[in-house]
Design a protein around this motif. Structure first.
Motif, mmCIF file in Angstrom:
data_model
loop_
_atom_site.group_PDB
_atom_site.id
_atom_site.type_symbol
_atom_site.label_atom_id
_atom_site.label_comp_id
_atom_site.label_asym_id
_atom_site.label_seq_id
_atom_site.Cartn_x
_atom_site.Cartn_y
_atom_site.Cartn_z
ATOM 1 N N THR A 283 44.519 18.530 35.107
ATOM 2 C CA THR A 283 45.688 17.940 34.448
ATOM 3 C C THR A 283 46.573 19.035 33.854
ATOM 4 O O THR A 283 47.795 18.957 33.910
ATOM 5 N N TRP A 284 45.939 20.078 33.322
ATOM 6 C CA TRP A 284 46.676 21.194 32.723
ATOM 7 C C TRP A 284 47.600 21.857 33.757
ATOM 8 O O TRP A 284 48.788 22.044 33.526
ATOM 9 N N ASN A 285 47.023 22.150 34.935
ATOM 10 C CA ASN A 285 47.828 22.832 35.939
ATOM 11 C C ASN A 285 48.956 21.950 36.449
ATOM 12 O O ASN A 285 50.060 22.428 36.718
ATOM 13 N N GLN B 282 53.024 19.064 25.181
ATOM 14 C CA GLN B 282 51.911 19.341 26.097
ATOM 15 C C GLN B 282 51.280 20.695 25.795
ATOM 16 O O GLN B 282 50.061 20.848 25.856
ATOM 17 N N GLU B 283 52.121 21.695 25.446
ATOM 18 C CA GLU B 283 51.572 23.027 25.129
ATOM 19 C C GLU B 283 50.644 22.949 23.912
ATOM 20 O O GLU B 283 49.662 23.672 23.823
ATOM 21 N N ARG B 284 50.974 22.054 22.984
ATOM 22 C CA ARG B 284 50.143 21.878 21.788
ATOM 23 C C ARG B 284 48.738 21.407 22.192
ATOM 24 O O ARG B 284 47.741 21.860 21.656
ATOM 25 N N ARG B 285 48.695 20.492 23.151
ATOM 26 C CA ARG B 285 47.391 20.020 23.628
ATOM 27 C C ARG B 285 46.651 21.114 24.383
ATOM 28 O O ARG B 285 45.438 21.263 24.252
ATOM 29 N N HIS B 286 47.397 21.882 25.187
ATOM 30 C CA HIS B 286 46.749 22.974 25.930
ATOM 31 C C HIS B 286 46.122 23.962 24.954
ATOM 32 O O HIS B 286 44.985 24.375 25.116
ATOM 33 N N PHE B 287 46.912 24.339 23.952
ATOM 34 C CA PHE B 287 46.400 25.301 22.976
ATOM 35 C C PHE B 287 45.128 24.760 22.321
ATOM 36 O O PHE B 287 44.118 25.467 22.217
HETATM 37 FE FE LIG Z 1 50.461 25.419 28.551
#
Ligand SMILES: [Fe+2]
Ligand SMILES: [Fe+2]
Length: 263
Positions: free
Chosen positions: A72-74, A170-175
């Motif tokens: 999902t991240w990619n 979304q970046e917040r979740r990735h981090f």
């Molecule tokens: Fe990211």
């Protein structure tokens, strides 16, 4: 299926763009600095797949919850790059059709070394290496997130502002994922703590430094984090990374940006 996997699947999506007023985006246009930042961001977002390739060589990638996150991240990262490139095109500054390959070719020696050595190191240090890689992921996601937050505050373009908000979410979740999983793995192994610290101190460079020149990295940093905000950012990121087990007191951002003259 476990609840962690269900959670990723429930929240993961391609960022919404159909509701955006692209005519307005075109009318307002982009400043030279924004054009530079968007090109940089689009380039590095599109290179995420290189990072995935290394991660997939690790056994940890086969754990169902990790596999679900990476997938999902990619998917999400791909559309960040894609939509930023789209905004550039709408505003009259399209990127070249073969942009992704061209950027790939600019990958510097350390990226090639990484491509060669990461699989080797990950075999030798099979149980320690995932913690190292996830720690790298955490700092890269955090700086990317702060970049979008700052760009959002300073742009006059309403579509860019909305895109930054949606991407930042979304970046917040990735981090959070990288950081929490790095902490979990670092807690479990002293070897991982030692290796993570050594490799971060020895080998870490900011997002994009593998495919961008030092002058480009510095320009991006000073556009997004001018004056005091630059000092604040490096301190915040280094302090946060220093809360991970084994990384107490680590300083990565501050010495790097001081060295290139951006602070
Ligand atoms: Fe990211
Ligand atoms: Fe992204």
């Amino acid at each position: 299926m476990n609840s962690e996997i269900n959670r990723y699947i429930a929240v993961s999506t391609k960022i919404e763009t159909k509701d955006l007023d692209w005519e307005e985006a075109k009318r307002v246009g982009l400043t030279d600095d924004e054009r530079f930042v968007l090109t940089y961001f689009s380039d590095i977002e599109s290179q995420t797949i290189r990072y995935l390739r290394t991660l997939l060589q690790m056994r940890i990638a086969l754990r169902p919850s990790v596999a679900a996150f990476l997938t999902t991240w990619n998917y999400e990262e791909f559309f960040h790059g894609y939509e930023l490139a789209n905004l550039l095109a709408v505003c009259g500054h399209p990127l070249e059709d073969d942009r992704v390959e061209r950027v790939q070719k600019r990958a510097r020696v350390n990226e090639w070394l990484e491509a060669m050595f990461a699989p080797l190191l990950s075999r030798i240090f099979a149980s320690q290496f995932p913690a190292v890689y996830l720690s790298f992921g955490a700092i890269q996601e955090m700086t990317t997130l702060r970049g979008y937050e700052h760009l959002r505050n300073y742009t006059q373009n309403p579509v860019l502002r909305t895109l930054c908000d949606r991407i930042a979410k979304q970046e917040r979740r990735h981090f959070a994922w990288y950081f929490n999983h790095a902490r979990e793995l670092l807690e479990q192994s002293q070897g991982a703590r030692l290796l993570a610290r050594k490799l971060l101190e020895f080998n870490w460079v900011p997002v994009g430094a593998g495919v961008k020149t030092p002058a480009e990295v510095t320009r991006l940093f000073t556009i997004l984090f001018p004056g005091q905000s630059g000092h604040k950012l490096v301190h915040e990121v280094d302090t946060k990374m220093g809360t991970l087990p084994g990384l107490e007191g680590i300083r990565l951002m501050e010495p790097y940006f001081a060295r290139v003259g951006a602070l």
